[in-house]
Design an enzyme around this catalytic site. Structure first.
Site, short mmCIF file in Angstrom:
data_model
loop_
_atom_site.label_atom_id
_atom_site.label_comp_id
_atom_site.label_asym_id
_atom_site.label_seq_id
_atom_site.Cartn_x
_atom_site.Cartn_y
_atom_site.Cartn_z
N TYR A 148 74.81 22.59 -63.79
CA TYR A 148 76.07 23.35 -63.94
C TYR A 148 77.01 23.19 -62.75
O TYR A 148 78.04 23.84 -62.69
CB TYR A 148 75.80 24.82 -64.30
CG TYR A 148 74.92 25.61 -63.36
CD1 TYR A 148 75.36 26.01 -62.10
CD2 TYR A 148 73.64 25.98 -63.76
CE1 TYR A 148 74.55 26.75 -61.26
CE2 TYR A 148 72.82 26.72 -62.92
CZ TYR A 148 73.29 27.10 -61.67
OH TYR A 148 72.48 27.85 -60.84
N LYS A 163 76.63 25.20 -55.38
CA LYS A 163 76.08 23.89 -55.77
C LYS A 163 77.19 22.87 -55.98
O LYS A 163 77.01 21.68 -55.72
CB LYS A 163 75.22 24.02 -57.03
CG LYS A 163 73.95 24.86 -56.84
CD LYS A 163 72.86 24.10 -56.12
CE LYS A 163 71.53 24.84 -56.18
NZ LYS A 163 70.46 24.17 -55.44
C1 HXC Z 1 73.14 41.59 -57.77
C2 HXC Z 1 72.06 41.11 -55.79
C3 HXC Z 1 70.88 40.72 -56.50
C4 HXC Z 1 70.91 40.82 -57.94
C5 HXC Z 1 70.51 40.49 -54.37
N1 HXC Z 1 71.76 40.94 -54.49
N2 HXC Z 1 69.94 40.34 -55.58
N3 HXC Z 1 73.17 41.53 -56.42
N4 HXC Z 1 72.06 41.24 -58.52
N5 HXC Z 1 69.86 40.48 -58.68
C6 HXC Z 1 72.68 41.26 -53.39
C7 HXC Z 1 72.15 42.41 -52.56
O1 HXC Z 1 72.42 43.66 -53.16
C8 HXC Z 1 72.92 42.22 -51.26
O2 HXC Z 1 74.23 42.67 -51.36
C9 HXC Z 1 73.02 40.70 -51.16
O3 HXC Z 1 72.78 40.18 -52.48
C10 HXC Z 1 72.00 40.13 -50.22
O4 HXC Z 1 70.70 40.53 -50.67
P1 HXC Z 1 69.44 40.49 -49.68
O5 HXC Z 1 68.24 40.73 -50.50
O6 HXC Z 1 69.68 41.35 -48.51
O7 HXC Z 1 69.54 39.00 -49.17
P2 HXC Z 1 68.46 37.98 -48.81
O8 HXC Z 1 67.18 38.63 -48.39
O9 HXC Z 1 69.08 37.02 -47.88
O10 HXC Z 1 68.15 37.26 -50.23
C11 HXC Z 1 68.92 36.26 -50.73
C12 HXC Z 1 68.88 36.27 -52.26
C13 HXC Z 1 67.44 36.35 -52.78
C14 HXC Z 1 69.56 34.99 -52.75
C15 HXC Z 1 69.64 37.47 -52.76
O11 HXC Z 1 67.43 36.41 -54.20
C16 HXC Z 1 66.59 35.21 -52.31
O12 HXC Z 1 66.14 35.21 -51.20
N6 HXC Z 1 66.34 34.19 -53.16
C17 HXC Z 1 65.57 33.00 -52.77
C18 HXC Z 1 64.77 32.43 -53.86
C19 HXC Z 1 65.56 32.13 -55.12
O13 HXC Z 1 66.56 32.77 -55.42
N7 HXC Z 1 65.08 31.20 -55.90
C20 HXC Z 1 65.73 30.84 -57.16
C21 HXC Z 1 66.44 29.60 -56.97
S1 HXC Z 1 66.75 28.90 -58.55
P3 HXC Z 1 74.70 44.13 -50.78
O14 HXC Z 1 76.15 44.21 -51.08
O15 HXC Z 1 73.89 45.16 -51.52
O16 HXC Z 1 74.40 44.09 -49.30
C22 HXC Z 1 68.11 27.94 -58.40
C23 HXC Z 1 68.39 26.93 -59.47
C24 HXC Z 1 68.55 27.48 -60.83
O17 HXC Z 1 68.82 28.04 -57.50
C25 HXC Z 1 68.59 26.44 -61.92
C26 HXC Z 1 67.66 26.81 -63.04
C27 HXC Z 1 67.83 26.05 -64.31
#
Ligand code: HXC
Length: 283
Positions: A148, A163
């Site tokens: 995407y 991305k």
């Molecule tokens: C809305 C959200 C949220 C959600 C987090 N936030 N999750 N908002 N819906 N589900 C918001 C939080 O409220 C916060 O904002 C801000 O994002 C930061 O969140 P933290 O948890 O403090 O940040 P951090 O610990 O740095 O985490 C980063 C993250 C987390 C991206 C939010 O999900 C993560 O670490 N992910 C890593 C692994 C991952 O996502 N893997 C999937 C990749 S798949 P506020 O305003 O409250 O402070 C991919 C490809 C997909 O990328 C393709 C598939 C086909």
């Protein structure tokens, strides 16, 4: 096609290599003869992954680092250079993603994903490129993007924007750094289920059912299918390949074709009969 020497002489850093597709690629690189380093934020996860990697190649290593931290990334790359002589491969795989309505996203939510995906890729690529340019050594960068990046996608605005930026970075650096013999490519994987991504993107069996019904091959990608492509793109077998983004999604991205929906409407035999009925009759 590959042997245990295919990546001999390569030292490759895989960001977010402690789990999921990062670890799948890291293992494949080690099996093909590379020294592999993985990095991520969670030490426990990295330690577990390293145990698996060192069974393949004892020279593998890990670093606890958040790719958002420019200076920490620089230090890690310096350490890896000391360890391996030269670090000549980088896979920008670390990512963050979640579903959200764009109107409800907090600025910090948008920033968190963009910082990991786009800034993280810049931080790693720039430090990696600089040391190769100074040492006058060739190298390869592989960016993991998504299908995407080219279309955008509802409900994953920060990831789609970040991305797309990484895709632009791929082409930009491929041209700019070709003169230093640094190749820069990307892979856009379709659905390859991993625990981390799927718990965020596939909340129920019903979601998965609908998803797979729409997919032209009606199946997910197998990890080894992605790993094989990554090995090829990191190896000297693809020395003339740069500035390229290879989609590996079983044709999923082509669903936009105007009449593709017809394939989902009824069984194949019924469709065939319908098309037959629509044929003009010869006089
Ligand atoms: C809305 C959200 C949220 C959600 C987090 N936030 N999750 N908002 N819906 N589900 C918001 C939080 O409220 C916060 O904002 C801000 O994002 C930061 O969140 P933290 O948890 O403090 O940040 P951090 O610990 O740095 O985490 C980063 C993250 C987390 C991206 C939010 O999900 C993560 O670490 N992910 C890593 C692994 C991952 O996502 N893997 C999937 C990749 S798949 P506020 O305003 O409250 O402070 C991919 C490809 C997909 O990328 C393709 C598939 C086909």
């Amino acid at each position: 096609m590959f042997t245990s020497d295919t990546l001999k002489g390569k030292s490759i850093l895989v960001t977010g290599g402690g789990s999921g597709l990062g670890l799948v690629m890291a293992k494949a690189f080690a099996e093909k003869g590379a020294n592999v380093a993985i990095c991520g934020r969670t030490e426990e996860r990295l330690q577990k992954a390293l145990e698996e990697l060192q069974k393949i190649n004892p020279e593998c290593a890990y670093h606890v680092v958040d790719v958002r931290d420019y200076d920490a990334v620089g230090e890690m790359i310096e350490r890896l250079n000391e360890r391996y002589g030269v670090l000549n491969g980088l896979v920008n795989n670390a990512a963050g993603n979640f579903y959200a309505f764009s109107e409800d996203l907090s600025p910090n939510g948008f920033k968190a994903v963009v910082d990991i995906v786009l800034h993280g890729t810049f931080n790693c690529s720039q430090h990696f490129g600089k040391q190769l340019i100074t040492k006058k050594k060739p190298g390869t960068i592989l960016n993991i993007v998504t299908t995407y990046t080219q279309t955008g996608s509802a409900f994953v605005l920060p990831s789609a924007c970040a991305k797309a930026g990484v895709y632009a970075m791929t082409n930009t650096l491929a041209y700019e750094w070709a003169t230093y013999n640094i190749r820069v490519n990307a892979i856009a994987p379709g659905p390859f289920p991993t625990e981390g991504a799927w718990k965020r993107l596939m909340p129920s069996p019903e979601f998965e059912k609908i998803y797979l019904q729409r997919h032209p091959l009606h199946r997910y990608g197998k990890p080894e299918e992605l790993a094989n492509l990554a090995v090829f793109m990191m190896s000297d077998m693809s020395e003339y390949l740069t500035g390229e983004c290879v989609n590996i999604d079983g044709g999923e991205r082509l669903q936009a074709g105007q009449f593709n929906f017809v394939a989902q409407m009824m069984p194949r035999e019924q469709l065939k009969a319908l098309f037959e009925k629509m044929k003009p009759r010869k006089k």
